[in-house]
Motif scaffolding. Structure first.
Motif, short mmCIF file in Angstrom:
data_model
loop_
_atom_site.label_atom_id
_atom_site.label_comp_id
_atom_site.label_asym_id
_atom_site.label_seq_id
_atom_site.Cartn_x
_atom_site.Cartn_y
_atom_site.Cartn_z
N LEU A 103 0.84 -1.26 -0.27
CA LEU A 103 -0.09 0.03 0.26
C LEU A 103 0.80 1.20 -0.31
CD1 LEU A 103 -2.69 1.17 0.14
CD2 LEU A 103 -2.48 1.52 2.72
N LEU A 104 2.35 1.80 0.79
CA LEU A 104 3.16 2.61 1.19
C LEU A 104 4.34 1.86 1.05
CD1 LEU A 104 2.31 5.98 3.08
CD2 LEU A 104 4.50 4.34 3.67
N THR A 105 4.82 2.58 0.11
CA THR A 105 6.14 1.98 -0.13
C THR A 105 7.31 3.48 -0.16
OG1 THR A 105 6.03 0.58 -1.66
CG2 THR A 105 8.45 1.62 -1.36
N ALA A 106 8.47 3.54 1.02
CA ALA A 106 9.69 4.17 0.47
C ALA A 106 10.66 3.79 0.45
CB ALA A 106 9.25 4.97 2.50
N ALA A 107 11.04 4.73 -1.02
CA ALA A 107 12.77 4.22 -1.54
C ALA A 107 13.67 5.41 -1.47
CB ALA A 107 12.18 4.12 -2.38
N GLY A 108 14.73 5.56 -0.46
CA GLY A 108 16.66 5.86 -0.31
C GLY A 108 15.70 7.32 0.35
N LEU A 109 14.47 7.46 1.07
CA LEU A 109 14.25 8.17 1.73
C LEU A 109 15.29 9.06 2.73
CD1 LEU A 109 11.34 9.75 1.45
CD2 LEU A 109 10.82 9.00 3.59
N ARG A 110 15.15 10.31 2.78
CA ARG A 110 16.18 10.88 3.53
C ARG A 110 15.43 12.63 4.09
NH1 ARG A 110 22.46 12.90 2.25
NH2 ARG A 110 23.79 12.59 3.96
N VAL A 111 16.28 13.15 4.92
CA VAL A 111 15.71 14.14 5.77
C VAL A 111 16.42 14.76 6.30
CG1 VAL A 111 13.71 15.03 6.92
CG2 VAL A 111 12.80 13.45 5.98
#
Length: 326
Positions: free
Chosen positions: A6-14
């Protein structure tokens, strides 16, 4: 509709600006994560590891420096209109219900607020009553005109959950949803979230430092340390047979643990000055004991970073399964 997660995060950077002109702090540093349909994922780790920042980045509440978020197979539309439509389907439940509710608003107004913001048509009163009933406040008519100061902590959290449910979301992001509640009430709220998953097919990301909570309600667990997921898998795999030394240390101090408590030395490194190699190596009991040296991976622990595949895996040279070079 996509058949994938349903939800995917890829290589997330904050990242956040550094203090006094110093280097930026990488609160979330290259995270891959997925949440399945009708699945509850627990995101666990020490305070300050980046859990809440990751949750808010997934909601689009804080901007990502890089990486992508996809919902139902489509990239997140970060325009104002796109985010508004997205947040109707992905709702946030905060830790402190008293802080989340306007003390001057009745329960009716609190639950109806989202309906009004999103201009949802139909019978507003019926929608509010249905949401309260789904959240376990029955009969809903007893609560409609009450104010927050008239309710218990558990009832307040149910009102907050009802406010989310009124919009018919597909995913709830719950940040420490029972941390402010008495122990006697926590089980009721956890049971409610499980019932919503079973009856409505609702997915959830539950942010918590409580591994016991993860055991009682989650399908999968993602363990976060210093901005990255270091271990991810089913509840049974991660909490009964942990592979990462950090996960083992967290579990060892639980009252029901049969293992000798592992006391982690020092504080997590500054996220503005993340060390090379495995970011846990400075506190790792396996490295300190010489076990990693005997296994022939000590040098790699100090110099080679790893990340975890989205579905399952461990970012540890010593455990050595399911990881890939970052």
């Amino acid at each position: 509709m996509s058949e994938g997660p349903l939800l995917t995060a890829a290589g997330l950077r904050v990242s956040f600006p550094g203090r006094r002109g110093g280097p930026p702090a990488h609160a979330v540093d290259g995270v891959d994560l997925e949440i399945g349909r009708g699945e509850i994922v627990a995101l666990v780790g020490e305070s300050g590891c980046g859990k809440t920042t990751l949750a808010r980045a997934l909601l689009g509440l804080v901007p990502a420096e890089r990486g992508e978020v996809a919902f139902d197979g489509a990239p997140l539309d970060r325009t104002a209109r796109g985010l508004k439509a997205y947040r109707r389907q992905v709702q946030l439940v905060l830790q402190d219900p008293r802080g989340a509710l306007n003390p001057r608003h009745t329960v009716y107004d609190a639950v109806a607020e989202g309906l009004r913001i999103h201009r949802v048509g139909g019978d507003e009163r019926a929608a509010v009553a249905e949401a309260l009933s789904q959240a376990g406040l029955r009969p809903p008519e007893r609560f409609l005109l009450r104010c927050p100061h008239e309710l218990s902590g558990g009832q307040l959290q149910r009102v907050v959950i009802a406010g989310a449910l009124a919009l018919g979301p597909r995913l709830i992001v719950a940040d420490e949803p029972v941390a402010s509640l008495d122990a006697s009430v926590r089980g009721e709220i956890l049971a409610l979230l499980l019932r919503l998953r079973d009856e409505l097919g609702l997915s959830a990301l539950v942010v918590t430092h409580d591994l016991g909570l993860a055991w009682n309600m989650a399908d999968r667990v993602a363990v976060m340390y210093l901005g990255r997921i270091v271990e991810c898998g089913t509840v049974e795999d991660v909490l009964t047979a942990p592979r990462h030394p950090y996960t083992r240390a967290l579990l060892s101090v639980l009252p029901e643990s049969r293992e000798a408590p592992v006391v982690l030395t020092g504080e997590p490194p500054d996220p503005a000055r993340i060390p090379g190699g495995c970011r846990f190596h400075a506190r790792c009991q396996v490295l300190a004991s010489g076990e990693a040296e005997r296994a022939g991976v000590a040098d790699r622990c100090r110099t080679e970073a790893l990340t975890v595949l989205p579905g399952a895996g461990v970012a540890c040279h010593w455990a050595g399964i399911g990881a890939q070079t970052a």
